[in-house]
Design an enzyme around this catalytic site. Structure first.
Site, PDB file in Angstrom:
ATOM      1  N   ASN A   8      57.075   4.676 -34.798  1.00 54.29           N
ATOM      2  CA  ASN A   8      57.268   3.345 -35.369  1.00 54.29           C
ATOM      3  C   ASN A   8      56.019   3.040 -36.197  1.00 54.29           C
ATOM      4  O   ASN A   8      54.981   2.686 -35.649  1.00 54.29           O
ATOM      5  CB  ASN A   8      57.448   2.325 -34.234  1.00 54.29           C
ATOM      6  N   LYS A  10      55.522   0.649 -38.130  1.00 53.44           N
ATOM      7  CA  LYS A  10      55.319  -0.800 -38.319  1.00 53.44           C
ATOM      8  C   LYS A  10      54.991  -1.071 -39.804  1.00 53.44           C
ATOM      9  O   LYS A  10      55.557  -0.410 -40.675  1.00 53.44           O
ATOM     10  CB  LYS A  10      54.237  -1.306 -37.363  1.00 53.44           C
ATOM     11  N   HIS A  95      62.639  -5.076 -31.347  1.00 56.02           N
ATOM     12  CA  HIS A  95      61.245  -4.774 -30.988  1.00 56.02           C
ATOM     13  C   HIS A  95      60.568  -6.081 -30.555  1.00 56.02           C
ATOM     14  O   HIS A  95      60.851  -7.146 -31.115  1.00 56.02           O
ATOM     15  CB  HIS A  95      60.518  -4.161 -32.189  1.00 56.02           C
ATOM     16  N   GLU A  97      57.816  -7.317 -31.160  1.00 57.81           N
ATOM     17  CA  GLU A  97      57.130  -8.060 -32.230  1.00 57.81           C
ATOM     18  C   GLU A  97      58.132  -8.902 -33.022  1.00 57.81           C
ATOM     19  O   GLU A  97      57.756  -9.906 -33.631  1.00 57.81           O
ATOM     20  CB  GLU A  97      56.357  -7.078 -33.132  1.00 57.81           C
ATOM     21  N   GLU A 162      59.646  -0.990 -23.479  1.00 57.77           N
ATOM     22  CA  GLU A 162      58.297  -1.213 -23.985  1.00 57.77           C
ATOM     23  C   GLU A 162      57.724  -2.473 -23.348  1.00 57.77           C
ATOM     24  O   GLU A 162      57.989  -3.598 -23.836  1.00 57.77           O
ATOM     25  CB  GLU A 162      58.321  -1.396 -25.504  1.00 57.77           C
ATOM     26  N   GLY A 168      50.035  -1.460 -28.132  1.00 54.45           N
ATOM     27  CA  GLY A 168      48.823  -1.563 -28.944  1.00 54.45           C
ATOM     28  C   GLY A 168      47.584  -1.958 -28.157  1.00 54.45           C
ATOM     29  O   GLY A 168      46.566  -2.331 -28.747  1.00 54.45           O
ATOM     30  N   SER A 200      51.458   2.193 -26.001  1.00 53.39           N
ATOM     31  CA  SER A 200      50.214   2.964 -25.861  1.00 53.39           C
ATOM     32  C   SER A 200      50.433   4.413 -25.437  1.00 53.39           C
ATOM     33  O   SER A 200      49.631   4.970 -24.680  1.00 53.39           O
ATOM     34  CB  SER A 200      49.251   2.257 -24.895  1.00 53.39           C
ATOM     35  N   GLY A 221      53.731   3.805 -31.610  1.00 53.55           N
ATOM     36  CA  GLY A 221      53.195   3.036 -32.733  1.00 53.55           C
ATOM     37  C   GLY A 221      51.925   3.684 -33.259  1.00 53.55           C
ATOM     38  O   GLY A 221      51.957   4.641 -34.041  1.00 53.55           O
ATOM     39  N   GLY A 222      50.773   3.192 -32.793  1.00 50.32           N
ATOM     40  CA  GLY A 222      49.472   3.627 -33.306  1.00 50.32           C
ATOM     41  C   GLY A 222      49.291   5.132 -33.413  1.00 50.32           C
ATOM     42  O   GLY A 222      48.827   5.645 -34.441  1.00 50.32           O
TER      43      GLY A 222
HETATM   44  P1  PGA Z   1      51.843   1.432 -29.640  1.00 50.21           P
HETATM   45  O1  PGA Z   1      53.184   0.709 -30.163  1.00 50.21           O
HETATM   46  O2  PGA Z   1      52.204   2.888 -29.406  1.00 50.21           O
HETATM   47  O3  PGA Z   1      50.857   1.247 -30.731  1.00 50.21           O
HETATM   48  O4  PGA Z   1      51.474   0.758 -28.361  1.00 50.21           O
HETATM   49  C1  PGA Z   1      54.445   1.021 -29.629  1.00 50.21           C
HETATM   50  C2  PGA Z   1      55.509   0.179 -30.261  1.00 50.21           C
HETATM   51  O5  PGA Z   1      55.251  -1.007 -30.570  1.00 50.21           O
HETATM   52  O6  PGA Z   1      56.644   0.638 -30.478  1.00 50.21           O
END
Ligand code: PGA
Length: 239
Positions: A8, A10, A95, A97, A162, A168, A200, A221-222
């Site tokens: 992802n 983002k 998601h 967010e 999640e 994050g 994470s 994500g990251g």
């Molecule tokens: P992250 O994000 O791996 O940076 O924690 C995961 C996500 O929001 O799908």
């Protein structure tokens, strides 16, 4: 079940990130790649050039959101129909967010149903906040999200668990908490649905998480922005 490793991105990247699939190929050769599904959910603007760049490497391209209507007066939105028409194969729905920006379970259900109607696989996100976990309500919250956000239309779906507080932050639930939640989700949705863990996920913790019985992949994500770390997570799903 065939693992799904989903990136992802983002709101990160630029047009020249269409070079990333070729980089990924250097870190994870075709023989290994063919044992799992790799997906990149990029900003929509970049997904079309990325789609042609990714074809040679069997990497799927998806979106991070869609609208439930096929077309209409919805400024700034993009429909599942448009995504499917452009050749995308997956879309993330709900998601956290986006849920935080007022997306409800019903919105998520409608988006996931629209995705299925057009042949996209929705990745439906669920997860509790820290306060809900500390109050012992995590399973109850996830059950309610599942009850109201699963699509009404038949077809392949993916669920991503999640926990919001793990996204994050570098924090993750214990392996036994992940395992308990995934067993809980499995009971709710049945066999044959891939269940991803997200929050994470890094090369250092991927092996332990991906070895859990009802974890069939990860939403990242990251650590998905660099192809080396994404490939290390993918390798962890194979061992
Ligand atoms: P992250 O994000 O791996 O940076 O924690 C995961 C996500 O929001 O799908």
């Amino acid at each position: 079940m065939r693992p799904l490793i989903a990136a992802n991105w983002k709101m990160h990247g630029s047009l020249d990130w269409d070079q990333k699939p070729a980089k990924f190929d250097k870190f994870l050769p075709a023989s290994k790649r063919q044992q799992l599904d790799i997906l990149i959910c990029a900003p929509t603007l970049y997904s079309v050039p990325l789609l042609s760049a990714a074809k040679a490497y069997d990497i799927h391209i998806g979106a991070q959101n869609c609208h439930s209507a096929d077309s209409g007066a919805h400024t700034g939105e993009i429909s599942a129909k448009m995504l499917a028409g452009a050749g995308l194969s997956y879309v993330i729905t709900g998601h956290s967010e986006r849920r935080a920006a007022a997306e409800t379970d019903i919105d998520v259900q409608e988006k996931a149903s629209a995705a299925l109607r057009h042949g996209l696989t929705p990745i439906i996100c669920v997860g509790e906040s820290l306060a809900e976990r500390e109050a012992g309500q995590a399973m109850q919250i996830v059950s309610a999200q599942l009850k109201h956000s699963l699509p009404t239309h038949d077809g392949e779906i993916v669920i991503a668990y999640e926990p919001i507080w793990a996204i994050g932050t570098g924090k993750t639930p214990t392996l036994s908490d992940i395992s308990a939640m995934h067993d809980h989700i499995r009971t709710a949705v049945g066999e044959g649905v891939r269940l991803l863990y997200g929050g994470s996920v890094k090369p250092a913790n991927a092996k332990g998480i991906l070895a859990i019985e009802n974890v069939n992949g990860a939403l990242i994500g990251g650590a998905s922005l660099e192809m080396e770390s994404l490939s290390l997570i993918a390798k962890a799903a194979l061992s």
